[in-house]
Design a protein around this motif. Structure first.
Motif, PDB file in Angstrom:
ATOM      1  N   THR A 105       0.831  -1.074   0.150  1.00 12.09           N
ATOM      2  CA  THR A 105      -0.080  -0.118   0.253  1.00 12.09           C
ATOM      3  C   THR A 105       0.624   1.093   0.121  1.00 12.09           C
ATOM      4  N   ASP A 106       0.503   2.098  -0.946  1.00 10.91           N
ATOM      5  CA  ASP A 106       1.355   3.442  -1.040  1.00 10.91           C
ATOM      6  C   ASP A 106       0.989   4.263   0.325  1.00 10.91           C
ATOM      7  N   ASN A 107       1.974   4.753   0.887  1.00 10.75           N
ATOM      8  CA  ASN A 107       1.671   5.319   2.316  1.00 10.75           C
ATOM      9  C   ASN A 107       1.632   6.804   2.124  1.00 10.75           C
ATOM     10  N   GLY A 108       1.760   7.283   0.890  1.00 10.08           N
ATOM     11  CA  GLY A 108       1.409   8.641   0.780  1.00 10.08           C
ATOM     12  C   GLY A 108       2.685   9.690   0.959  1.00 10.08           C
ATOM     13  N   SER A 109       3.615   9.011   1.089  1.00  6.94           N
ATOM     14  CA  SER A 109       4.737   9.784   1.554  1.00  6.94           C
ATOM     15  C   SER A 109       6.139   9.426   0.582  1.00  6.94           C
ATOM     16  N   GLY A 110       5.554   8.581  -0.540  1.00 11.31           N
ATOM     17  CA  GLY A 110       6.726   8.151  -1.477  1.00 11.31           C
ATOM     18  C   GLY A 110       7.256   6.787  -1.005  1.00 11.31           C
ATOM     19  N   GLY A 111       6.719   6.417   0.281  1.00  9.70           N
ATOM     20  CA  GLY A 111       7.166   5.088   0.684  1.00  9.70           C
ATOM     21  C   GLY A 111       6.136   3.961   0.454  1.00  9.70           C
ATOM     22  N   CYS A 112       6.142   2.733   1.015  1.00  8.52           N
ATOM     23  CA  CYS A 112       5.552   1.800   0.838  1.00  8.52           C
ATOM     24  C   CYS A 112       4.995   1.075   2.178  1.00  8.52           C
ATOM     25  N   SER A 113       3.958   0.809   2.745  1.00  9.40           N
ATOM     26  CA  SER A 113       3.445  -0.247   3.813  1.00  9.40           C
ATOM     27  C   SER A 113       3.314  -1.501   3.308  1.00  9.40           C
ATOM     28  N   VAL A 114       3.613  -2.444   3.994  1.00  2.24           N
ATOM     29  CA  VAL A 114       3.692  -3.912   3.363  1.00  2.24           C
ATOM     30  C   VAL A 114       3.324  -4.773   4.708  1.00  2.24           C
ATOM     31  N   ALA A 115       2.358  -5.478   4.572  1.00  8.13           N
ATOM     32  CA  ALA A 115       1.508  -6.394   5.116  1.00  8.13           C
ATOM     33  C   ALA A 115       2.126  -7.731   4.599  1.00  8.13           C
ATOM     34  N   ALA A 116       3.246  -8.539   5.425  1.00  7.31           N
ATOM     35  CA  ALA A 116       3.656  -9.616   4.878  1.00  7.31           C
ATOM     36  C   ALA A 116       3.347 -10.728   5.521  1.00  7.31           C
ATOM     37  N   LYS A 117       3.132 -12.049   5.094  1.00  4.50           N
ATOM     38  CA  LYS A 117       2.467 -13.216   5.684  1.00  4.50           C
ATOM     39  C   LYS A 117       3.248 -14.468   5.263  1.00  4.50           C
ATOM     40  N   SER A 118       3.675 -15.195   6.160  1.00  7.73           N
ATOM     41  CA  SER A 118       4.071 -16.557   5.720  1.00  7.73           C
ATOM     42  C   SER A 118       3.422 -17.698   6.697  1.00  7.73           C
ATOM     43  N   ASN A 119       2.693 -18.457   5.678  1.00  7.65           N
ATOM     44  CA  ASN A 119       1.941 -19.698   6.434  1.00  7.65           C
ATOM     45  C   ASN A 119       2.575 -20.894   6.100  1.00  7.65           C
ATOM     46  N   SER A 120       2.486 -21.824   7.091  1.00  5.93           N
ATOM     47  CA  SER A 120       2.956 -23.057   6.673  1.00  5.93           C
ATOM     48  C   SER A 120       1.966 -23.996   5.970  1.00  5.93           C
ATOM     49  N   GLN A 121       2.193 -24.762   4.860  1.00  5.25           N
ATOM     50  CA  GLN A 121       1.245 -25.410   4.153  1.00  5.25           C
ATOM     51  C   GLN A 121       1.011 -26.877   5.024  1.00  5.25           C
ATOM     52  N   THR A 122       1.825 -27.056   5.964  1.00  6.92           N
ATOM     53  CA  THR A 122       1.567 -28.266   6.621  1.00  6.92           C
ATOM     54  C   THR A 122       0.562 -28.285   7.896  1.00  6.92           C
ATOM     55  N   TRP A 123      -0.210 -28.707   7.711  1.00  8.19           N
ATOM     56  CA  TRP A 123      -1.476 -28.469   8.857  1.00  8.19           C
ATOM     57  C   TRP A 123      -0.692 -28.673  10.362  1.00  8.19           C
ATOM     58  N   TYR A 124      -0.210 -29.544  10.531  1.00  7.07           N
ATOM     59  CA  TYR A 124       0.148 -29.649  11.998  1.00  7.07           C
ATOM     60  C   TYR A 124       1.429 -29.161  12.459  1.00  7.07           C
ATOM     61  N   ALA A 125       2.132 -28.506  11.741  1.00  6.45           N
ATOM     62  CA  ALA A 125       3.089 -27.466  12.017  1.00  6.45           C
ATOM     63  C   ALA A 125       2.789 -26.359  13.064  1.00  6.45           C
TER      64      ALA A 125
END
Length: 171
Positions: A105-125
């Protein structure tokens, strides 16, 4: 009947106090990047491509006698749109796959706001030694984004499995 439902809801809501991590191995991070979202996207995609395949996966050494000894390999860029990046990362030893997403998401001041996620595909992890955090952080470090003045990061154990015990030199 209602008593059981209330009991289950109480147990579920209070379990976060007992178990301080997400219910499965995952991590959510918010970053403020002092570059445009397009520059962030280009650098992250380039870093995923640079670390694709297993030829860069380290082996054991005197300084790291037991695997894993780093995970700057086995990334795969899958797709992107204007404000979204999707890829995967496999762990070098067990080859578990984690999904990586970046919402920009453009933060309006020339920078970028980032919402990052990492999720295991292994259900039991459940516990991961901070691997899902490192999946994301290794990319911004490798791309040189975290070294820029104005870079900031926000996460915590309740949304990022074993964040406070992470070791990205190994995981």
């Amino acid at each position: 009947m209602w008593g059981r439902i209330v009991l289950l809801l109480t147990l579920f809501s209070s379990s976060q106090a007992i178990f301080k991590y997400p219910w499965y191995a995952s991590c959510k991070i918010n970053w403020e990047i002092p570059e445009t979202c397009q520059a962030f996207k280009t650098k992250i995609i380039n870093q995923m491509n640079a670390w694709q395949g297993d030829s860069l996966c380290p082996s054991t050494s005197n300084s790291c006698p037991q695997l894993p000894c780093g995970q700057n390999c086995l990334y795969e860029f899958k797709e992107s749109s204007q404000n979204y990046i999707y890829g995967t990362h496999q762990t070098p030893v067990a080859r578990y796959t984690d999904d990586l997403t970046f919402q920009l998401t453009d933060n309006g001041s020339g920078g970028c706001s980032v919402a990052a996620k990492s999720n295991s595909q292994t259900w039991y992890a459940v516990l991961d030694y901070g691997t899902n955090y490192c999946n994301l952080r290794n990319l911004v470090d490798g791309a040189g984004l975290s070294a820029a003045a104005g870079f900031s990061e926000e996460t915590r154990n309740s949304v990022c499995t074993q964040y406070t015990s992470r070791d990205c030199t190994r995981f």
